[in-house]
Design an enzyme around this catalytic site. Sequence first.
Site, PDB file in Angstrom:
ATOM      1  N   ASP A 167       0.841  -1.157   0.128  1.00  0.00           N
ATOM      2  CA  ASP A 167      -0.049  -0.110  -0.206  1.00  0.00           C
ATOM      3  C   ASP A 167       1.075   1.325   0.183  1.00  0.00           C
ATOM      4  OD1 ASP A 167      -3.266   0.206   0.800  1.00  0.00           O
ATOM      5  OD2 ASP A 167      -2.039   1.938   0.661  1.00  0.00           O
ATOM      6  N   GLU A 174     -18.695  -6.387   3.699  1.00  0.00           N
ATOM      7  CA  GLU A 174     -17.887  -5.703   4.586  1.00  0.00           C
ATOM      8  C   GLU A 174     -19.165  -6.145   5.816  1.00  0.00           C
ATOM      9  OE1 GLU A 174     -17.441  -1.475   4.325  1.00  0.00           O
ATOM     10  OE2 GLU A 174     -16.385  -1.859   2.586  1.00  0.00           O
ATOM     11  N   CYS A 205     -19.867   0.182  -2.399  1.00  0.00           N
ATOM     12  CA  CYS A 205     -20.051  -0.519  -3.486  1.00  0.00           C
ATOM     13  C   CYS A 205     -21.303  -0.202  -4.355  1.00  0.00           C
ATOM     14  CB  CYS A 205     -19.880  -1.949  -3.166  1.00  0.00           C
ATOM     15  SG  CYS A 205     -18.198  -2.387  -2.941  1.00  0.00           S
ATOM     16  N   LYS A 257     -23.951   0.222   7.386  1.00  0.00           N
ATOM     17  CA  LYS A 257     -24.764  -1.187   7.883  1.00  0.00           C
ATOM     18  C   LYS A 257     -24.049  -1.583   9.255  1.00  0.00           C
ATOM     19  CE  LYS A 257     -22.283  -4.537   5.339  1.00  0.00           C
ATOM     20  NZ  LYS A 257     -22.566  -5.726   4.228  1.00  0.00           N
TER      21      LYS A 257
HETATM   22  P1  NAD Z   1     -10.269   0.892   0.010  1.00  0.00           P
HETATM   23  O1  NAD Z   1     -10.516   2.288  -0.132  1.00  0.00           O
HETATM   24  O2  NAD Z   1     -10.695   0.454   1.492  1.00  0.00           O
HETATM   25  O3  NAD Z   1      -8.775   0.414  -0.045  1.00  0.00           O
HETATM   26  C1  NAD Z   1      -7.837   0.609  -1.185  1.00  0.00           C
HETATM   27  C2  NAD Z   1      -6.680   0.736  -0.682  1.00  0.00           C
HETATM   28  O4  NAD Z   1      -5.744   1.032  -1.807  1.00  0.00           O
HETATM   29  C3  NAD Z   1      -6.219   2.042  -0.016  1.00  0.00           C
HETATM   30  O5  NAD Z   1      -5.461   1.469   1.387  1.00  0.00           O
HETATM   31  C4  NAD Z   1      -5.166   2.782  -0.779  1.00  0.00           C
HETATM   32  O6  NAD Z   1      -4.263   3.471   0.171  1.00  0.00           O
HETATM   33  C5  NAD Z   1      -4.562   1.675  -1.708  1.00  0.00           C
HETATM   34  N1  NAD Z   1      -4.058   2.228  -2.836  1.00  0.00           N
HETATM   35  C6  NAD Z   1      -4.394   3.232  -3.716  1.00  0.00           C
HETATM   36  N2  NAD Z   1      -3.644   3.456  -4.742  1.00  0.00           N
HETATM   37  C7  NAD Z   1      -2.505   2.578  -4.626  1.00  0.00           C
HETATM   38  C8  NAD Z   1      -1.543   2.458  -5.340  1.00  0.00           C
HETATM   39  N3  NAD Z   1      -1.101   2.888  -6.256  1.00  0.00           N
HETATM   40  N4  NAD Z   1      -0.653   1.356  -4.612  1.00  0.00           N
HETATM   41  C9  NAD Z   1      -0.795   0.763  -3.642  1.00  0.00           C
HETATM   42  N5  NAD Z   1      -2.174   0.871  -2.792  1.00  0.00           N
HETATM   43  C10 NAD Z   1      -2.822   1.761  -3.429  1.00  0.00           C
HETATM   44  O7  NAD Z   1     -10.869  -0.062  -0.941  1.00  0.00           O
HETATM   45  P2  NAD Z   1     -11.887  -1.446  -0.867  1.00  0.00           P
HETATM   46  O8  NAD Z   1     -13.066  -1.122  -0.196  1.00  0.00           O
HETATM   47  O9  NAD Z   1     -10.725  -2.406  -0.427  1.00  0.00           O
HETATM   48  O10 NAD Z   1     -12.143  -1.593  -2.386  1.00  0.00           O
HETATM   49  C11 NAD Z   1     -11.178  -2.197  -3.224  1.00  0.00           C
HETATM   50  C12 NAD Z   1     -11.915  -2.338  -4.629  1.00  0.00           C
HETATM   51  O11 NAD Z   1     -12.698  -3.752  -4.437  1.00  0.00           O
HETATM   52  C13 NAD Z   1     -12.767  -1.614  -5.330  1.00  0.00           C
HETATM   53  O12 NAD Z   1     -12.675  -1.470  -6.459  1.00  0.00           O
HETATM   54  C14 NAD Z   1     -14.068  -1.859  -4.957  1.00  0.00           C
HETATM   55  O13 NAD Z   1     -15.226  -1.350  -5.604  1.00  0.00           O
HETATM   56  C15 NAD Z   1     -13.935  -3.413  -4.747  1.00  0.00           C
HETATM   57  N6  NAD Z   1     -14.773  -4.007  -3.862  1.00  0.00           N
HETATM   58  C16 NAD Z   1     -14.934  -3.572  -2.600  1.00  0.00           C
HETATM   59  C17 NAD Z   1     -15.855  -4.334  -1.476  1.00  0.00           C
HETATM   60  C18 NAD Z   1     -16.087  -3.978  -0.180  1.00  0.00           C
HETATM   61  O14 NAD Z   1     -17.045  -4.191   0.284  1.00  0.00           O
HETATM   62  N7  NAD Z   1     -15.330  -2.721   0.100  1.00  0.00           N
HETATM   63  C19 NAD Z   1     -16.328  -5.447  -2.027  1.00  0.00           C
HETATM   64  C20 NAD Z   1     -16.127  -6.001  -3.425  1.00  0.00           C
HETATM   65  C21 NAD Z   1     -15.172  -5.321  -4.391  1.00  0.00           C
END
Ligand code: NAD
Length: 434
Positions: free
Chosen positions: A30, A153, A258, A318
Amino acid sequence: MTIAIIGTGFVGVTTAAVYAEHGHTVYGVDIDERKVESLKTGVVPFFEPGLEDLLKKGVEAGNLHFTTSYTVAVPTADIIMVAVGTPSQVDGAINDAYVIAACESVAPLLKTGAIVIIKSTVPPNLIPKFEQIIRAKTQTEFYLATMPEFLKEGTAVEDTLHPDRVVIGTTNPGVADKLKELNQVFNVPMLVVSPQSAQMIKYASNSYLAQRITFINQIANVCEKVGADIQEVIKGIGFDHRIGDHYWYPGLGYGGSCFPKDVRELAHMADSLEINDNLFSWMRTANAHRVDEVLREFSSQVDGWDGKTVAILGLAFKPQTDDTRDAPAQFIIPQLIRAGATVRGYDPKARFMMTADLSTSADRYTPTSSIAEAVKNADVIMSVIEWPEIINFDFGPHKAQDKQQWFIDIRNQFDPARVRGWGYKYSGIGRNNV
Ligand code: NAD
């Protein structure tokens, strides 16, 4: 296998901890130094039930590592999963800048035959672009695939340990075999489809679930006007096995990180492809108006918000999460303050952050550390999120004497007779005859 996971948010950390649990060597990368430092010590910087135990186990076992350095994580990785955020832009399209940056950073470090998996939710038509971005920065042979994430989540660990299915997006049989081997431990159906179909499965799943929420809210609106009760209607439609009685949530519309983002992207995609009168654009608008619509309805019941003290119970989007992205409370609290109310907010894990445009009214919002403190002498108590602590709370002893107090049950979780028995005036969503 050695796996590098780029982005250690809700998806990245959970995925990393689960693959480490299954014996793989996993590196989480990260750009957020503070997050990485916390994860290295086995501390999850957000709330997700069960995740910290799994994380600590992997870190202590020595096969789960966190770093800000791509150079440490990527060169030995057989598989690189890109799980960075893809937030919405104003026009509804996702901001793919984080995915692009991740692809550019991994490209020069790939080992021959590495598989780069896009796990972030991205529109199908962007997949070739990401492949080109990597190809432009490396001479090494690599493969690009997608593997959309379906975790929720609040139950992310359970969902990742025991998914309903694994969707693998690739047209390369060798890549498909390798990703099946990686995921066979889950012992669930695995579907190999094109990378574009894999992403559409993700968008279709989320927008279908969001659509059920929009649909039942529309039915609730009609119920209110015609003397029907939405909870009785849900019971009745649930006997039809094509419909089912699960996943019906009348309330303030869909929120979270999402559903709103994915429906907005689908609406944007449909609009830009000139698919006219599409359902997704309509859902996007209906959901954006939902909080206004509901607050207007309740405002007339409680005789306006001006001068009222309102207790908002539930600030996350939620239960069982501290994630407030597109949470109802993020819209309700500013609306109430603008309408002249004073607000107290309580959530077991989440916090409300005052928006800049309300900074002059900052004194009209007070966070509280207990339900009792939030509801004391409030004119209106609004139960917004069904945290067990909130729906099992005994509000009876907290009823103010000689004062009319409203209890607004946004999730229809309370027995109206019980609430009235405590001495409150009850109102729910789409409820009549209760
Ligand atoms: P998040 O915002 O919680 O985490 C994203 C992370 O990526 C952050 O820690 C950020 O610092 C890091 N980041 C950004 N740019 C970066 C880079 N260049 N190199 C390394 N790290 C970097 O996101 P999330 O909720 O985990 O979601 C991630 C993806 O998964 C999204 O596309 C989301 O739509 C999808 N998704 C999320 C969920 C959910 O419930 N949160 C469920 C299914 C799919």
